[in-house]
Structures are given as C-alpha cells and as structure tokens.
Design a protein around this motif. Structure first.
Motif, PDB file in Angstrom:
ATOM      1  N   ARG A  29       1.982   1.737  -3.494  1.00 28.94           N
ATOM      2  CA  ARG A  29       0.873   2.244  -4.313  1.00 28.94           C
ATOM      3  C   ARG A  29       0.679   3.746  -4.092  1.00 28.94           C
ATOM      4  NH1 ARG A  29      -4.073   3.989  -4.253  1.00 28.94           N
ATOM      5  NH2 ARG A  29      -4.320   3.822  -1.990  1.00 28.94           N
ATOM      6  N   LEU A  30       0.799   4.180  -2.850  1.00 26.50           N
ATOM      7  CA  LEU A  30       0.623   5.599  -2.557  1.00 26.50           C
ATOM      8  C   LEU A  30       1.789   6.438  -3.068  1.00 26.50           C
ATOM      9  CD1 LEU A  30      -0.969   5.261   0.971  1.00 26.50           C
ATOM     10  CD2 LEU A  30      -2.091   6.099  -1.109  1.00 26.50           C
ATOM     11  N   PRO A  47      -3.862  13.340   1.035  1.00 23.29           N
ATOM     12  CA  PRO A  47      -4.872  12.291   1.177  1.00 23.29           C
ATOM     13  C   PRO A  47      -4.838  11.712   2.583  1.00 23.29           C
ATOM     14  CG  PRO A  47      -3.657  12.032  -0.876  1.00 23.29           C
ATOM     15  CD  PRO A  47      -2.949  13.093  -0.092  1.00 23.29           C
ATOM     16  N   THR A  66      10.727   7.681 -10.625  1.00 25.05           N
ATOM     17  CA  THR A  66       9.857   7.002  -9.666  1.00 25.05           C
ATOM     18  C   THR A  66       9.912   5.500  -9.854  1.00 25.05           C
ATOM     19  OG1 THR A  66       8.355   8.892  -9.585  1.00 25.05           O
ATOM     20  CG2 THR A  66       7.479   6.783  -8.840  1.00 25.05           C
ATOM     21  N   THR A  78       4.389  17.454  -3.688  1.00 24.01           N
ATOM     22  CA  THR A  78       3.188  17.588  -4.510  1.00 24.01           C
ATOM     23  C   THR A  78       2.367  18.771  -4.016  1.00 24.01           C
ATOM     24  OG1 THR A  78       3.134  15.215  -4.995  1.00 24.01           O
ATOM     25  CG2 THR A  78       1.083  16.431  -5.284  1.00 24.01           C
ATOM     26  N   GLU A 119       0.827  -1.203   0.000  1.00 23.76           N
ATOM     27  CA  GLU A 119       0.000   0.000   0.000  1.00 23.76           C
ATOM     28  C   GLU A 119       0.860   1.251   0.000  1.00 23.76           C
ATOM     29  OE1 GLU A 119      -3.695   2.192   0.181  1.00 23.76           O
ATOM     30  OE2 GLU A 119      -2.977   0.304  -0.641  1.00 23.76           O
ATOM     31  N   GLU A 154       3.253   5.768  -5.885  1.00 29.44           N
ATOM     32  CA  GLU A 154       2.848   5.916  -7.281  1.00 29.44           C
ATOM     33  C   GLU A 154       1.774   6.990  -7.428  1.00 29.44           C
ATOM     34  OE1 GLU A 154       3.280   1.905  -9.777  1.00 29.44           O
ATOM     35  OE2 GLU A 154       1.939   1.655  -8.058  1.00 29.44           O
ATOM     36  N   ASP A 155       0.801   6.967  -6.523  1.00 29.02           N
ATOM     37  CA  ASP A 155      -0.301   7.924  -6.579  1.00 29.02           C
ATOM     38  C   ASP A 155       0.186   9.358  -6.411  1.00 29.02           C
ATOM     39  OD1 ASP A 155      -3.379   8.508  -6.216  1.00 29.02           O
ATOM     40  OD2 ASP A 155      -2.377   9.504  -4.540  1.00 29.02           O
ATOM     41  N   ARG A 156       1.004   9.601  -5.394  1.00 31.97           N
ATOM     42  CA  ARG A 156       1.497  10.958  -5.150  1.00 31.97           C
ATOM     43  C   ARG A 156       2.474  11.392  -6.248  1.00 31.97           C
ATOM     44  NH1 ARG A 156      -1.551  14.054  -3.601  1.00 31.97           N
ATOM     45  NH2 ARG A 156      -2.809  12.458  -4.601  1.00 31.97           N
ATOM     46  N   SER A 157       3.247  10.456  -6.770  1.00 28.92           N
ATOM     47  CA  SER A 157       4.150  10.800  -7.869  1.00 28.92           C
ATOM     48  C   SER A 157       3.355  11.212  -9.107  1.00 28.92           C
ATOM     49  CB  SER A 157       5.050   9.607  -8.198  1.00 28.92           C
ATOM     50  OG  SER A 157       5.888   9.285  -7.109  1.00 28.92           O
ATOM     51  N   ALA A 158       2.256  10.511  -9.363  1.00 28.07           N
ATOM     52  CA  ALA A 158       1.391  10.880 -10.489  1.00 28.07           C
ATOM     53  C   ALA A 158       0.771  12.252 -10.265  1.00 28.07           C
ATOM     54  CB  ALA A 158       0.306   9.827 -10.686  1.00 28.07           C
ATOM     55  N   ALA A 159       0.390  12.538  -9.022  1.00 29.32           N
ATOM     56  CA  ALA A 159      -0.178  13.851  -8.711  1.00 29.32           C
ATOM     57  C   ALA A 159       0.864  14.957  -8.879  1.00 29.32           C
ATOM     58  CB  ALA A 159      -0.736  13.857  -7.287  1.00 29.32           C
TER      59      ALA A 159
END
Length: 257
Positions: free
Chosen positions: A12-13, A154, A96, A140, A9, A15-20
């Motif tokens: 995954r986060l 988040p 990343t 971010t 997890e 990845e999520d914050r890097s995408a943001a």
C-alpha cells in the motif's frame, strides 16, 4: 523484536509513494530541470529511471530464486520516457502496477535474487518490497526537491526505512576491519536500534530499553535519519553524541573491496 510493517501495508505504501512521485512529475512545468540530489539527472531522466527500474524489479520477483538475476529482455535499452506529461504518467502507473502484481503473485516469503546476500535481510520478495518502498520514497523526495517543495518522508515509511537500511545495507557478515564499536540510533518516533561492529561483521538489533549507551549515538526524526543515510540531507540535522569515528569508518568502508 519490534514490529515491522506487514507485506500488504508495504505494498500500500509503495502505491502511495508512487502516486506522490507521479504527482510531483505531473505538476512540473519543466521536466528538464536538474535534480539537486541526483545532479546527473533531470526530472524526466529520474522518471525514466523509476519506471524502468520497477519493470526490472517485476521481472526479478516473477523469476523466483536464482544465483543471478534474470536476463534482461531489453538488451538495447528501454524506450525513452515520453515527454508528454499524460503519456509519462501512464507509463509510470503501468510500471508500478507490473511490480506490485508480481509481488502480490509471489507473496512475501517467496525467494528471489537480491544483491544483499551477506546482510540480515532475507532474499525474498517481501524484502525486495521493503527496499522498493524506500527507493520510491527517496526519489519522490528528489522530485519534490527539484521543484522547491520537498516534504519529509511519511512517518511509517521513514521508521521502516531506518530498519530496512540498517538490516539490508549496513549489516554484513564481512568482518569489521577496525576497532570494535557500537552505534545506537534513536528516532523521535520512539524506535531505537544498535549496530554492533566487530570481527563477526556488522549486525543490527533492536536496542533494549535498559542497554548501556553505545560508543556513539544518532538521534532525530526517522525521516531525517533515512535522508541522511542516503546523503539527501547533511548529518548535522541529527543530534550526535559520543565518538563519531566508527560512523565515519562505516560510511567509508566497502565490505566488497
């Protein structure tokens, strides 16, 4: 002990914050705008920092345990971040993925060099991943703020971020040089912690539901707690009760001095 996020997890986060972060950079019409919370950097310099830093962390995790970090392979400095949005996005994505690949290969329990040897955080790739999740989330926020569109962290990132900051950055085995004290921290999301400051150092523990109040307490949304820890928002966004002197002493204390 209350549950912290599992390793998959956390990845995954990341990845999520890097995408943001990449989305914030991609939407910026001007990469030379200054960052209010990092006034010495422009957006492009912030992107360079984040990209180069993740490549460095990939090398540190891949190297495994060591008394010192691995030698840099770019002693003359990393390449300058591209000015072209598409090329910059590709470099950030690659950076990343290099770090995530190293972390997946190592797993959460493999040892690696860290700078926090006297804290409560283990010197493992899992602990590095937790810290990297916070660094990427904060930057971010910085990138969004530079465009007037800052969003709270988040909830899952922020709650984990409170725990990560207290155990990695606040906690230490260096004796506390001031009057012993306790600081309680409460999130509106439901988690609470206690910092104990005494001759054994500074230690973080989950706060028992039936515990007597500490010398002071901070209460607020987890995102506001994390952002205040890292001086992104003022402390007065939080509800503060009790004697604030221990917090002021902790903020000004350098255990390595």
């Amino acid at each position: 002990m209350q549950r912290i996020l599992e390793f998959p997890e956390v990845l995954r986060l990341i990845e999520d914050r890097s995408a943001a972060f990449r989305a914030a950079i991609a939407s910026a019409p001007d990469l030379d705008v200054q960052i209010p919370t990092c006034p010495d950097w422009t957006l492009r310099e912030l992107a360079q920092h984040l990209g180069d830093g993740r490549r460095r962390q990939a090398a540190i995790v891949a190297a495994g345990p060591g008394a010192e970090p691995p030698a840099r392979t770019d002693p003359k400095g990393a390449p300058t971040a591209p000015r072209d949005h598409e090329a910059l996005d590709a470099r950030l994505a690659e950076s990343t993925e290099l770090m995530l690949a190293a972390m997946r290969e190592a797993g959460p329990d493999r040892g690696c060099w860290t700078w926090w040897g006297r804290s409560q955080a283990p010197e493992t790739s899992g602990a590095v991943a937790r810290h990297q999740m916070q660094e990427i989330a904060l930057h971010t926020y910085d990138a969004q703020l530079a465009q007037g569109a800052a969003q709270p962290l988040p909830t899952d990132v922020a709650v984990e971020g409170v725990d990560e900051f207290l155990t990695t950055i606040s906690a230490t085995t260096v004796p506390w040089p001031f009057k012993p004290a306790t600081i309680d921290l409460h999130t509106t999301e439901g988690r609470s912690w206690r910092l104990t400051l005494n001759a054994a150092g500074v230690r973080c523990d989950d706060l028992a539901a039936d515990a007597e109040p500490g010398d002071m307490a901070l209460r607020g949304a987890a995102s506001d707690l994390v952002l205040s820890f890292y001086e992104r928002v003022p402390l007065d966004v939080l509800e503060t009760t009790g004697d604030t002197e221990p917090l002021e002493q902790l903020a000004g204390w350098d255990p390595d001095a």
